[in-house]
Design an enzyme around this catalytic site. Structure first.
Site, PDB file in Angstrom:
ATOM      1  N   SER A 165       0.813  -1.176   0.059  1.00 46.12           N
ATOM      2  CA  SER A 165      -0.071   0.103  -0.009  1.00 46.12           C
ATOM      3  C   SER A 165       0.762   1.375  -0.108  1.00 46.12           C
ATOM      4  O   SER A 165       1.988   1.113   0.537  1.00 46.12           O
ATOM      5  CB  SER A 165      -0.991   0.033   1.215  1.00 46.12           C
ATOM      6  OG  SER A 165      -1.475   1.264   1.293  1.00 46.12           O
TER       7      SER A 165
ATOM      8  N   TYR B 285      -3.310  -0.488   9.722  1.00 41.47           N
ATOM      9  CA  TYR B 285      -3.199  -0.875   8.348  1.00 41.47           C
ATOM     10  C   TYR B 285      -1.945  -0.707   7.903  1.00 41.47           C
ATOM     11  O   TYR B 285      -1.194  -1.274   7.142  1.00 41.47           O
ATOM     12  CB  TYR B 285      -4.358   0.064   7.432  1.00 41.47           C
ATOM     13  CG  TYR B 285      -4.381  -0.368   6.076  1.00 41.47           C
ATOM     14  CD1 TYR B 285      -4.750  -1.595   5.689  1.00 41.47           C
ATOM     15  CD2 TYR B 285      -4.037   0.522   5.019  1.00 41.47           C
ATOM     16  CE1 TYR B 285      -4.690  -1.709   4.102  1.00 41.47           C
ATOM     17  CE2 TYR B 285      -4.075   0.230   3.838  1.00 41.47           C
ATOM     18  CZ  TYR B 285      -4.491  -1.004   3.284  1.00 41.47           C
ATOM     19  OH  TYR B 285      -4.578  -1.215   2.002  1.00 41.47           O
TER      20      TYR B 285
END
Ligand code: NDP
Length: 244
Positions: free
Chosen positions: A139, A153
């Protein structure tokens, strides 16, 4: 990619995983994909793979389950005969204020995003020959956390950098590569381009827009293909300039 190559894409029923499964099939690869809930969507992707003249296989396998994460690799080899490419795509995003994140949230996110990728990679490495490819979806949040709410996350996705670099060292002698792709905001069910935070995310990129899932799949296609044979242990941003 040779004519008989087989790929496994985790989380391939929707979003980036589905686009990747279809792109690899277009490239001439047979593709197994995992899903958890949406069997109909998984079947639809398999139908499109078959329409491209390749074999497809949908496997219900929760990446967060210790047995199923590795079991999907074994089922792929049983069903399609071999494994050449693993795409660790399955992932969940639990975002929110630090104090609101529960231990259950931490365990679930780490089980799917980190442990699942580790277990699938380990099982895949045991099945791949020379030319094998392990490609993991990270990500943009590992490279730039643009605001609050991303602790869990971003932490989970940052672990994939260590996994990828270490895999490249461990598997290099066997001719297996490992690489990491960092998408920026991508228009999927997880992060729709018309969602409540979409405009702010688009504004954080240099290009001022979301990616399509196909734009991420194109990078995976390169990393799975013959032109990337000397690329390993590396990270690639497909983020519209989010980290710039
Ligand atoms: P989506 O939520 O749109 O799709 C997720 C896919 O993964 C579905 O096929 C879903 O299956 C499957 N899935 C969900 N949980 C599991 C699990 N535990 N085990 C196996 N499969 C699972 O996600 P995206 O396509 O947006 O995201 C794909 C990856 O890209 C993730 O790792 C995400 O973190 C990463 N990413 C996404 C970005 C974005 O903006 N969209 C940005 C940066 C990274 P089912 O249909 O059965 O639910």
């Amino acid at each position: 990619m040779n004519g008989n190559a087989v790929a496994l894409v985790t989380g391939g029923s929707r979003g980036i995983g589905a686009a990747t499964a279809l792109r690899l099939a277009q490239d001439g690869t047979d593709v197994a994909l995992t899903y958890v809930d949406d069997a109909e969507a998984a079947r639809a992707v398999v139908g499109k793979i078959e329409a491209l003249g390749r074999r497809g296989l949908a496997l219900r396998a929760d990446a967060g389950g210790a047995e199923r994460a590795a079991g999907a690799v074994e089922e792929t080899v049983r069903g399609l005969g071999r494994l050449d490419v693993l795409v660790n795509n399955a992932g969940v995003g639990v975002l929110g204020p630090l104090e609101g994140l529960t231990i259950a949230d931490v365990d679930r996110v780490l089980a799917i995003n980190v442990r699942g990728a580790f277990l699938a990679s380990r099982a895949a490495a045991g099945r791949m020959g020379r030319g094998g490819r392990i490609i993991t979806i990270g990500s943009c949040m590992t490279q730039r956390v643009p605001g609050p709410g991303g602790t869990l996350y971003a932490m989970s996705k940052a672990a994939l950098t260590g996994l990828t670099k270490a895999l490249s060292r461990e598997l290099g002698e066997r001719g297996i590569t490992a690489n990491l792709v960092h998408p920026g905001p991508v228009d999927t069910d997880m992060n729709p381009a018309d969602g409540p935070y979409a405009a702010a995310q688009a504004a954080m990129t240099a290009l001022g827009r979301f990616a399509t899932p196909q734009e991420v799949a194109a990078m995976v296609s390169f990393l799975a293909g013959p032109d990337s044979a000397y690329v390993t242990g590396a990270e690639f941003s497909v983020d519209g300039g989010h980290a710039a």
